[in-house]
Design an enzyme around this catalytic site. Structure first.
Site: not given
Length: 262
Positions: A100, A161, A187-188, A209-210
């Site tokens: 990635k 994040g 992301a987001g 992830n976050t």
């Protein structure tokens, strides 16, 4: 879902949800969240893995290699040269020839440097890597990355994040229509509805992830994300009804006995 395979570079995956390894309160919670997510791809930053001495404790000790496909990432790299070097170090350490690819261009927003990203993609593809670049939700950037040999393209939904959800739905739809390789929203995402929206817009997968690690209950959120990705993909394949300005009766009155005439 068996009739709708998720294939990247000839490899078929069961789940369209890809999860990360950072920000968890403990490794035990991370392991349980991964299990609840149903994911079979886990991404880990090469720089967070002890690749100089594999006999010492490592993040990899908590990822079951027989169950999950490891996707190394070049998080923390700000130049093409740094990202290329990091990817090669990961491969030499036996992590994977998949990567990635991240090349960050701005420290505050963590937006990608698309020019450097393209340079790194070309170099790594030439070097035999399966490259999945994290990029902006820009059609031209995504097409250039595909043309450079990217196995999948990963436009952001919002800043890393941030939990803002998909900020430009139209761009995501346009990118999906234009690409022939898989498109993974990266992301987001903040909650399950964000993941469902990404899939309803046509994304082939979602990486997060976050949103899971930072939740009050990461394990429960991981399960919610699993269901959201599945529901969103099913809804996309089913085809939503057109949006209309005015109402359309669920039971039309035409043909009903006793319908008043006007």
């Amino acid at each position: 879902m068996n009739a709708d395979p998720f294939v990247i570079a000839g490899r078929t995956f069961r789940s369209r949800l890809i999860v990360g390894t950072g920000k968890y309160a403990s490794n035990d919670i991370m392991v349980k969240a991964h299990e609840a997510s149903g994911a079979d791809v886990v991404t880990v930053a090469v720089r967070r893995v002890n690749i100089s001495d594999r006999t010492k404790p490592s993040m990899l000790d908590f990822i079951d290699a027989s169950r999950y496909f490891l996707l190394p990432n070049t998080a923390g790299c700000y130049t093409a040269a740094d990202a290329i070097r990091t990817a090669r170090l990961g491969r030499e350490a036996g992590l994977s020839s998949w990567v990635k690819l991240e090349v960050i261009g701005d420290e505050r927003t963590l937006f990608p440097d698309n020019e450097a990203l393209l340079e790194a993609t070309r170099a790594l593809v030439k070097d035999g890597f399966v490259v999945l670049p994290y990029t902006s939700d820009d059609l031209i950037a995504c097409k250039k990355l595909q043309d450079a040999g990217a196995a999948a393209v990963m436009p952001l939904g919002a800043p890393i994040g941030s939990g803002l959800g998909i900020q430009n739905r139209n761009n995501i739809e346009i990118i999906r229509e234009a690409l022939t390789v898989p498109m993974i929203v990266d992301a987001g995402v903040g909650t399950a509805s964000d993941a469902a929206v990404a899939m309803e817009l046509g994304a082939d997968g979602v990486l997060m992830n976050t949103a899971i690690a930072g939740a009050a209950d990461p394990v429960a959120m991981a399960e919610a994300m699993k269901l959201a990705v599945e529901a969103g993909r099913l809804a996309f394949r089913a085809g939503r009804i057109p949006r209309k300005r005015y109402a359309s009766a669920s039971s039309p009155v035409e043909g009903l006995v006793g319908t008043p005439r006007t």
